[in-house]
Design an enzyme around this catalytic site. Structure first.
Site, PDB file in Angstrom:
ATOM      1  N   GLY A  61      36.520  40.635  34.490  1.00 50.25           N
ATOM      2  CA  GLY A  61      36.222  39.438  35.266  1.00 50.25           C
ATOM      3  C   GLY A  61      37.146  39.304  36.458  1.00 50.25           C
ATOM      4  CB  CYS A  62      38.234  36.349  38.388  1.00 47.53           C
ATOM      5  SG  CYS A  62      39.384  35.913  39.711  1.00 47.53           S
TER       6      CYS A  62
END
Length: 242
Positions: A61-62
């Protein structure tokens, strides 16, 4: 395409999340999503460490939160946000954000294998950092660039990672199939400077507060012996080794 709502601060190039208070109020508290226990450690073990430094590249993810968590892990000497899976020519935030470059937002983790093993790095990755059952997304972020992926840096890492994925699947520790991909032979490219140490520089950022600080809390709670208070920052302003 990312679902994060960003705007650029004039002259700064810093990403700011525009989150409505009503949305946050209607969402479950971050603590509700914290894992209740650490996942089993990998059964497969590597050879005795021969070097004083090793590198792992992971995507979950981020990269703000992935970097932030590993910067607080004892034995980690550095964590750099970047891109892996695609070409050097497309390793730029605005281009990767299209979701069609092959890149994932990733973090290159440097660690002392005498203090923490690659297997333990993976155990933290699956226990604290992200939800590996989400396909091409993570939390509020959607797109191929937010996929769960492991980029082995050696044949030994590939063996340990593959065995661990098989182990977790067999143990049915998650309510859905693991979507994590294993992608050897891919280069890592550091991200722009404004993404580095983002969690530590912006602890009050709404995205960080809601999505990432609970991960730091989970690391401290589930792996107390491996938690370090002072992070290993890219900027060098934090404590570099422990």
């Amino acid at each position: 395409m990312t679902s994060r709502c960003f705007r650029r601060v004039a002259g700064k190039g810093i990403c700011i999340l525009a989150v409505a208070a009503s949305v946050l109020a209607a969402s479950p508290a971050p603590s509700d999503a914290e894992p209740s226990r650490a996942l089993p450690a990998p059964v497969a073990a590597g050879e005795a460490p021969k070097a004083t430094s090793e590198t792992a590249v992971l995507a979950g993810g981020c990269f703000w939160g992935v970097q932030g968590v590993f910067q607080h892990v004892a034995g980690v000497t550095g964590a750099v946000s970047g891109y892996a899976g695609g070409d050097k020519t497309t390793a730029h935030y605005t281009v990767v954000g299209r979701g069609d470059t092959g890149h994932a937002e990733a973090v290159r983790i440097s660690f002392d294998p005498a203090k923490i093993s690659y297997g333990k790095i993976l155990q933290i990755f699956f226990s604290v950092v992200h939800d590996p059952t989400e396909l091409d997304r993570q939390g509020p972020d959607t797109g191929r660039q937010y996929r769960s992926a492991i980029f082995p840096q050696s044949d030994e890492q590939a063996h340990i990672a593959r065995a661990y994925l098989t182990q977790l699947d067999a143990a049915a520790v998650f309510p859905a199939p693991i979507a994590t991909t294993l992608e050897p032979g891919k280069s890592f490219f550091p991200a722009e400077s404004y993404h580095q140490d983002f969690l530590e520089r912006n602890p009050d950022h709404p995205y960080i507060v809601y999505n990432d600080l609970p991960k730091i809390a989970a690391l401290k709670r589930l792996f107390p012996a491996l938690y370090r208070e002072k992070p290993a920052l890219v900027s060098g302003s934090g404590e570099r080794a422990m």
